[in-house]
Design an enzyme around this catalytic site. Structure first.
Site, PDB file in Angstrom:
ATOM      1  N   ARG A  44      60.741  12.578  46.363  1.00 36.47           N
ATOM      2  CA  ARG A  44      61.462  11.382  46.730  1.00 36.47           C
ATOM      3  C   ARG A  44      61.683  11.156  48.303  1.00 36.47           C
ATOM      4  O   ARG A  44      62.474  10.472  48.689  1.00 36.47           O
ATOM      5  CB  ARG A  44      62.668  10.936  46.112  1.00 36.47           C
ATOM      6  CG  ARG A  44      62.717  10.506  44.654  1.00 36.47           C
ATOM      7  CD  ARG A  44      63.661  10.165  43.915  1.00 36.47           C
ATOM      8  NE  ARG A  44      63.559  10.008  42.360  1.00 36.47           N
ATOM      9  CZ  ARG A  44      64.595   9.953  41.654  1.00 36.47           C
ATOM     10  NH1 ARG A  44      65.929   9.734  41.921  1.00 36.47           N
ATOM     11  NH2 ARG A  44      64.366   9.859  40.248  1.00 36.47           N
ATOM     12  N   ARG A  48      63.392   4.962  49.873  1.00 40.28           N
ATOM     13  CA  ARG A  48      64.632   4.083  50.060  1.00 40.28           C
ATOM     14  C   ARG A  48      65.334   4.609  51.305  1.00 40.28           C
ATOM     15  O   ARG A  48      66.197   4.103  51.829  1.00 40.28           O
ATOM     16  CB  ARG A  48      65.514   3.963  48.951  1.00 40.28           C
ATOM     17  CG  ARG A  48      64.710   2.838  47.980  1.00 40.28           C
ATOM     18  CD  ARG A  48      65.557   2.593  46.550  1.00 40.28           C
ATOM     19  NE  ARG A  48      65.631   3.919  45.783  1.00 40.28           N
ATOM     20  CZ  ARG A  48      66.593   4.161  44.736  1.00 40.28           C
ATOM     21  NH1 ARG A  48      67.055   3.230  44.408  1.00 40.28           N
ATOM     22  NH2 ARG A  48      66.433   5.266  44.091  1.00 40.28           N
ATOM     23  N   ARG A  57      58.477  -3.031  52.747  1.00 45.26           N
ATOM     24  CA  ARG A  57      58.911  -3.681  51.541  1.00 45.26           C
ATOM     25  C   ARG A  57      59.435  -4.947  51.454  1.00 45.26           C
ATOM     26  O   ARG A  57      60.104  -5.569  50.530  1.00 45.26           O
ATOM     27  CB  ARG A  57      59.830  -2.826  50.322  1.00 45.26           C
ATOM     28  CG  ARG A  57      59.022  -1.371  50.018  1.00 45.26           C
ATOM     29  CD  ARG A  57      57.739  -1.772  48.984  1.00 45.26           C
ATOM     30  NE  ARG A  57      58.405  -2.572  47.811  1.00 45.26           N
ATOM     31  CZ  ARG A  57      59.032  -2.358  46.810  1.00 45.26           C
ATOM     32  NH1 ARG A  57      59.484  -1.137  46.773  1.00 45.26           N
ATOM     33  NH2 ARG A  57      59.368  -3.051  46.011  1.00 45.26           N
ATOM     34  N   ASP A  94      54.773   5.880  40.910  1.00 48.39           N
ATOM     35  CA  ASP A  94      55.827   5.763  39.930  1.00 48.39           C
ATOM     36  C   ASP A  94      55.338   6.436  38.390  1.00 48.39           C
ATOM     37  O   ASP A  94      54.238   6.222  38.242  1.00 48.39           O
ATOM     38  CB  ASP A  94      56.280   4.343  39.651  1.00 48.39           C
ATOM     39  CG  ASP A  94      57.641   4.049  38.879  1.00 48.39           C
ATOM     40  OD1 ASP A  94      58.644   4.550  39.436  1.00 48.39           O
ATOM     41  OD2 ASP A  94      57.477   4.169  37.847  1.00 48.39           O
ATOM     42  N   TYR A 174      60.612   6.899  27.928  1.00 44.64           N
ATOM     43  CA  TYR A 174      60.622   5.573  28.203  1.00 44.64           C
ATOM     44  C   TYR A 174      60.167   4.797  27.320  1.00 44.64           C
ATOM     45  O   TYR A 174      60.811   3.711  26.859  1.00 44.64           O
ATOM     46  CB  TYR A 174      59.836   5.560  29.679  1.00 44.64           C
ATOM     47  CG  TYR A 174      60.690   6.061  30.844  1.00 44.64           C
ATOM     48  CD1 TYR A 174      61.852   5.236  31.046  1.00 44.64           C
ATOM     49  CD2 TYR A 174      60.143   6.949  31.695  1.00 44.64           C
ATOM     50  CE1 TYR A 174      62.675   5.601  32.081  1.00 44.64           C
ATOM     51  CE2 TYR A 174      60.932   7.189  32.919  1.00 44.64           C
ATOM     52  CZ  TYR A 174      62.171   6.383  33.117  1.00 44.64           C
ATOM     53  OH  TYR A 174      62.778   6.710  34.093  1.00 44.64           O
TER      54      TYR A 174
END
Length: 373
Positions: A44, A48, A57, A94, A174
């Site tokens: 990651r 962010r 974004r 993702d 998921y």
């Protein structure tokens, strides 16, 4: 469904074939060879925590649409390499992207994560999913992924790109839960109440994510990593019997991709909370094992017989600690990593979104300097 076997030479222009990345410290470490400088990258690392990512974004394009925009996915992948001078890019995507490309209705809900139009809870649900088709590495649906990889590799030069894919259990969890879960109870319930349906679901997930990873590798990624985010909810027995065969099946899609000299693309297997079955993860045909922050690297190396290159495992929580604390912890990780044939420094999980980017840049410099010492 038999486990697929896909031997194939890498394209002539692939960076492992041309030699552009073959001698990089990362690829060498993945192959068990120590370089003068210890390589480092962060799970990651793109996203962010970076102000340039947040600016990119700002148009509020959805997460999944961003991942499937080749220009955006490439730029986001490159941002942390430019800023931190890490030794690899990790392809920005993702875990649920291959599910979407296979026709599954899924969105990323803000503050929640992947949310599915319907959960896969019964044998009939599994049959409907499997009957709806799968994904092949040469499918047109994967062209945005291939194009993003090509764009990225062209910019990275001698810095390798790592392909990204979710492990079959994480995808299946998921799908069965229909959204993120703390204990994956519904997935574990299906595993035991209808093992045949579970096996069909896992085989389908393995092929979908395997094709996704293979497409990235053929397009130019120099290594691949399979992420099993939720495998830590399993017992060793459940992992070995109900999950490991599907992980091996997924990795088989990437096995046998070889440069002209016969060397193959190295494959990394990482799971969170998987200390009790690291050996089974290795047996799924991984070359390198990623270790989370819970298990010291020297203990992980002992479990694996001292023969497996390791990746990890700085505690992400310590990124917010005073620098002397983080420095001491990092040097301890480096020291313990000497017990393995080779070591790639990483976090024991992903970069928290509130991390100060300057800390990561400083951490990369420390790892490089300490490795040279």
């Amino acid at each position: 469904m038999a486990e697929p076997s896909h031997p194939r030479p890498l394209p002539a222009e692939h960076p492992l074939t041309t030699g552009a990345t073959a001698s990089s410290s990362l690829v060498q470490a993945y192959r068990g060879v120590r370089s003068a400088t210890t390589p480092v990258w962060f799970m990651r690392q793109a996203g962010r925590s970076l102000p340039e990512y947040r600016a990119l974004r700002a148009d509020h394009k959805s997460m999944l649409d961003t991942c499937l925009d080749p220009a955006l996915a490439s730029e986001i992948t490159l941002q942390p390499v430019r800023r931190h001078s890490v030794d690899a890019g990790i392809f920005f995507s993702d875990i649920v992207i291959p599910l979407r490309l296979a026709g599954v209705d899924v969105e990323i809900a803000a503050g929640t994560g992947p949310v599915f139009d319907r959960a896969v809870r019964t044998a009939a649900d599994v049959d409907a999913l499997v009957g709806g088709g799968s994904l092949r590495d040469d499918d047109d649906a994967l062209e945005p992924v291939r194009e993003a990889v090509r764009r990225t590799v062209a910019q990275l030069g001698a810095t390798p790109l790592i392909g990204f894919a979710g492990a079959p259990f994480t995808l299946a969890a998921y799908l069965v839960e229909g959204r993120p879960s703390r204990d994956h109870l519904a997935a574990r319930r299906l595993m035991h109440t209808d093992p045949d349906a579970w096996a069909r679901l896992m085989a389908w997930c393995a092929d979908v994510t395997g094709a996704f990873l293979r497409a990235q590798l053929l397009a130019g990624a120099s290594a691949g990593q399979l992420f099993d985010s939720w495998a830590g909810s399993l017992s060793r027995a459940d992992y070995v019997q109900h999950v490991a065969p599907a992980s091996a099946r997924a990795l088989s899609w990437a096995r046998g991709l070889a440069a002209g000299d016969g060397t193959t693309v190295p494959l990394v297997h990482f799971g969170l909370g998987t200390a009790s079955f690291l050996d089974a993860m290795k047996d799924a045909a991984a070359d390198v094992i990623g270790v989370d922050y819970r298990l010291p690297l020297d203990e992980a190396s002992r479990i694996l017989g001292g023969t497996v290159p390791l990746q990890g495992n700085i505690d992400p929580a310590l990124l917010a600690a005073p620098w002397p604390v983080l420095e001491a912890h990092t040097r301890d990780v480096l020291r313990r990593g000497r017990s393995a044939p080779a070591h790639v420094v990483n976090l024991g999980h992903g970069v928290p979104p509130d991390t100060d980017p300057d800390v990561l840049t400083r951490l990369v410099a420390l790892v490089h300097e300490a490795g040279a010492e």
